[in-house]
Design a protein around this motif. Structure first.
Motif, PDB file in Angstrom:
ATOM      1  N   GLU A   1       0.830  -1.205   0.000  1.00  0.00           N
ATOM      2  CA  GLU A   1       0.000   0.000   0.000  1.00  0.00           C
ATOM      3  C   GLU A   1       0.867   1.259   0.000  1.00  0.00           C
ATOM      4  N   PHE A   2       2.009   1.194   0.682  1.00  0.00           N
ATOM      5  CA  PHE A   2       2.938   2.332   0.702  1.00  0.00           C
ATOM      6  C   PHE A   2       3.500   2.581  -0.697  1.00  0.00           C
ATOM      7  N   ALA A   3       3.868   1.519  -1.396  1.00  0.00           N
ATOM      8  CA  ALA A   3       4.373   1.668  -2.765  1.00  0.00           C
ATOM      9  C   ALA A   3       3.302   2.277  -3.674  1.00  0.00           C
ATOM     10  N   ASP A   4       2.060   1.845  -3.492  1.00  0.00           N
ATOM     11  CA  ASP A   4       0.970   2.425  -4.286  1.00  0.00           C
ATOM     12  C   ASP A   4       0.812   3.912  -3.983  1.00  0.00           C
ATOM     13  N   TRP A   5       0.878   4.263  -2.715  1.00  0.00           N
ATOM     14  CA  TRP A   5       0.743   5.663  -2.301  1.00  0.00           C
ATOM     15  C   TRP A   5       1.846   6.516  -2.915  1.00  0.00           C
ATOM     16  N   LEU A   6       3.061   6.006  -2.927  1.00  0.00           N
ATOM     17  CA  LEU A   6       4.182   6.731  -3.530  1.00  0.00           C
ATOM     18  C   LEU A   6       4.013   6.847  -5.045  1.00  0.00           C
ATOM     19  N   ALA A   7       3.542   5.790  -5.655  1.00  0.00           N
ATOM     20  CA  ALA A   7       3.377   5.790  -7.111  1.00  0.00           C
ATOM     21  C   ALA A   7       2.323   6.786  -7.568  1.00  0.00           C
ATOM     22  N   ASP A   8       1.407   7.126  -6.690  1.00  0.00           N
ATOM     23  CA  ASP A   8       0.334   8.064  -7.049  1.00  0.00           C
ATOM     24  C   ASP A   8       0.779   9.529  -7.005  1.00  0.00           C
ATOM     25  N   ARG A   9       1.986   9.795  -6.510  1.00  0.00           N
ATOM     26  CA  ARG A   9       2.467  11.177  -6.477  1.00  0.00           C
ATOM     27  C   ARG A   9       2.787  11.649  -7.899  1.00  0.00           C
ATOM     28  N   ASP A  10       2.711  12.956  -8.123  1.00  0.00           N
ATOM     29  CA  ASP A  10       3.030  13.504  -9.449  1.00  0.00           C
ATOM     30  C   ASP A  10       4.501  13.325  -9.795  1.00  0.00           C
ATOM     31  N   ASN A  11       5.353  13.345  -8.782  1.00  0.00           N
ATOM     32  CA  ASN A  11       6.801  13.165  -8.988  1.00  0.00           C
ATOM     33  C   ASN A  11       7.241  11.981  -8.112  1.00  0.00           C
ATOM     34  N   PRO A  12       6.971  10.755  -8.560  1.00  0.00           N
ATOM     35  CA  PRO A  12       7.184   9.594  -7.682  1.00  0.00           C
ATOM     36  C   PRO A  12       8.647   9.443  -7.267  1.00  0.00           C
ATOM     37  N   PRO A  13       8.889   9.192  -5.986  1.00  0.00           N
ATOM     38  CA  PRO A  13      10.239   8.908  -5.518  1.00  0.00           C
ATOM     39  C   PRO A  13      10.575   7.434  -5.744  1.00  0.00           C
ATOM     40  N   THR A  14      11.793   7.047  -5.441  1.00  0.00           N
ATOM     41  CA  THR A  14      12.162   5.631  -5.456  1.00  0.00           C
ATOM     42  C   THR A  14      12.068   5.084  -4.039  1.00  0.00           C
ATOM     43  N   TYR A  15      11.399   3.969  -3.915  1.00  0.00           N
ATOM     44  CA  TYR A  15      11.126   3.340  -2.623  1.00  0.00           C
ATOM     45  C   TYR A  15      12.149   2.233  -2.377  1.00  0.00           C
ATOM     46  N   PHE A  16      12.953   2.400  -1.330  1.00  0.00           N
ATOM     47  CA  PHE A  16      13.962   1.409  -0.967  1.00  0.00           C
ATOM     48  C   PHE A  16      13.601   0.782   0.382  1.00  0.00           C
ATOM     49  N   PRO A  17      12.933  -0.371   0.393  1.00  0.00           N
ATOM     50  CA  PRO A  17      12.714  -1.073   1.659  1.00  0.00           C
ATOM     51  C   PRO A  17      13.941  -1.918   2.001  1.00  0.00           C
TER      52      PRO A  17
ATOM     53  N   GLU B   1       4.479  -3.318 -12.756  1.00  0.00           N
ATOM     54  CA  GLU B   1       3.431  -2.333 -12.504  1.00  0.00           C
ATOM     55  C   GLU B   1       3.963  -1.099 -11.777  1.00  0.00           C
ATOM     56  N   LEU B   2       4.935  -1.309 -10.887  1.00  0.00           N
ATOM     57  CA  LEU B   2       5.415  -0.234 -10.015  1.00  0.00           C
ATOM     58  C   LEU B   2       6.876   0.132 -10.276  1.00  0.00           C
ATOM     59  N   ALA B   3       7.364  -0.179 -11.462  1.00  0.00           N
ATOM     60  CA  ALA B   3       8.778   0.041 -11.762  1.00  0.00           C
ATOM     61  C   ALA B   3       9.205   1.489 -11.553  1.00  0.00           C
ATOM     62  N   ALA B   4       8.292   2.436 -11.710  1.00  0.00           N
ATOM     63  CA  ALA B   4       8.639   3.856 -11.583  1.00  0.00           C
ATOM     64  C   ALA B   4       9.052   4.223 -10.170  1.00  0.00           C
ATOM     65  N   VAL B   5       8.632   3.424  -9.170  1.00  0.00           N
ATOM     66  CA  VAL B   5       8.974   3.773  -7.791  1.00  0.00           C
ATOM     67  C   VAL B   5       9.832   2.709  -7.110  1.00  0.00           C
ATOM     68  N   LEU B   6      10.272   1.696  -7.858  1.00  0.00           N
ATOM     69  CA  LEU B   6      11.031   0.617  -7.248  1.00  0.00           C
ATOM     70  C   LEU B   6      12.456   0.562  -7.802  1.00  0.00           C
ATOM     71  N   PRO B   7      13.410   0.103  -7.000  1.00  0.00           N
ATOM     72  CA  PRO B   7      14.756  -0.157  -7.507  1.00  0.00           C
ATOM     73  C   PRO B   7      14.721  -1.337  -8.475  1.00  0.00           C
TER      74      PRO B   7
END
Length: 371
Positions: A182-198, A228-234
């Motif tokens: 859900e956190f990755a989805d929340w980040l992906a919904d931003r206009d300027n998505p960050p990269t999520y490093f868990p 699906e979430l490549a824009a916010v994932l390493p």
């Protein structure tokens, strides 16, 4: 002696922070006597970076002695919480002019909009923001109340929406992992998505907060959604390492970070690894600082840290976003995948990383073939 490094991880006032994360590594470190006192959990100390102050005198010396010796193009500035330091923007402004990339790690609470605008204008700043979840339940090891979490989240939203390149550093624990998709989805919904490093919670007390075996499926689910979430994932291979860490119960893969990055402190202390503060190699503010830097890459501690398989208990429990560098050295990701990250994107940094890998391979194969 090594004559060039990728970066310097400069830790400023590591005992002073406006949050008291339950799993804080400074509170578990034994590098310095002050760490034994766990000052990180007390009221933060106010400090100043200005002409004549202790930080004003010491930080430029520490930075210049590393730069002059190793020609580092990347400076990472972290704490504690560096935005507790009055005048810290003056130091960051100076360093942005001197390095190809300036990485600033923060929990974001004290970062003001006008500071974000200035940082963005410099053109070479990457912000690494510590946040375990967008929901209080998953972030509750970091903040003591839901109201404080709301304040944190509002500032993180402002940072992510500022236009700056942002990486979200998210500690995986038995609370945050439940919300990581859900956190990755929340980040992906931003206009300027960050990269999520868990990455896994670390340190001597990690078992108190560790991900349970029955929770690993949350990581598997996120890994399966990489397309699906490549824009916010390493890179996808990052999750192969992460899952290996949890399935094996420890790190079994090699680390190359100490051959690339050194860690320094605002009191002058030098230690070989930015991830775990192992040993005091000397002090950059001392007259014999050259002897300390001459030991970089040459001591038995470096041999242990760079071993083909982790030898030290702390290393076996360690995996962080820095690991993408090791993944490139181990051919798990390509140079293009590594340098898609703004931290490593500049041509000079890319070329240095590529050259250091070639040097490593030549040395490795020379030993292997008896050369």
């Amino acid at each position: 002696m090594i004559d060039s490094l990728l970066g310097n991880d400069l830790v400023i006032n590591e005992d002073s922070c406006n949050l008291s994360c339950t799993y804080c590594l400074t509170g578990q470190s034994n590098l310095k006597k002050s760490h034994d006192a766990q000052l990180i959990f007390g009221p933060p100390t106010k400090d100043h970076y200005e002409t004549g102050s202790l930080l004003g005198r010491n930080l430029p010396i520490i930075d210049s002695r590393i730069d002059e010796t190793f020609r580092v193009p990347l400076l990472k500035v972290t704490g504690g919480e560096i935005f507790l330091v009055a005048g810290i923007m003056d130091f960051l402004r100076e360093q942005a002019r001197e390095h190809e990339v300036l990485v600033v790690q923060t929990n974001g609470v004290l970062v003001r909009d006008e500071q974000l605008a200035e940082l963005s204008g410099w053109g070479n700043v990457v912000l690494q923001v510590s946040l375990d979840s967008h929901l209080y339940s998953g972030n509750s090891y970091r903040v003591a109340s839901e109201s404080l979490h709301g304040k944190v989240l509002r500032r993180v939203e402002a940072i992510v929406d500022s236009g700056l390149p942002v990486e979200i550093y998210s500690v995986l624990n038995d609370r945050s992992i439940e919300e990581m998709n859900e956190f990755a989805d929340w980040l992906a919904d931003r206009d300027n998505p960050p990269t999520y490093f868990p990455f896994p919670v670390r340190g001597p007390d990690a078992d108190r907060f560790a991900v349970r075996e029955d929770q690993i499926g949350h990581i598997e689910r996120l890994a399966a959604r990489h397309g699906e979430l490549a824009a916010v994932l390493p890179p996808a291979a990052y999750f192969d390492r992460l899952l290996s860490f949890y399935r094996e119960g420890e790190r079994t893969f090699r680390c190359h970070l100490p051959r690339l990055v050194i860690s320094t402190f605002s009191d002058g202390v030098v230690t070989p690894c930015p991830n775990i503060w192992f040993s005091d190699m000397g002090n950059l503010l001392a007259d014999d600082y050259g002897e300390s830097l001459g030991r970089v890459g040459e001591t038995g501690m470096y041999a242990a840290l760079l071993a083909p398989k982790p030898r030290l208990k702390a290393c076996k429990g360690c995996f962080t976003p820095w690991d993408t560098l090791s993944m490139y050295f181990e051919d798990e990701i390509t140079l293009d995948e590594l340098c898609a990250a703004p931290t490593y994107a500049p041509p000079g940094i890319r070329a240095l990383i590529e050259e250091r890998k070639k040097l490593y391979l030549a040395e490795r194969d020379g030993v292997r073939h008896g050369g």
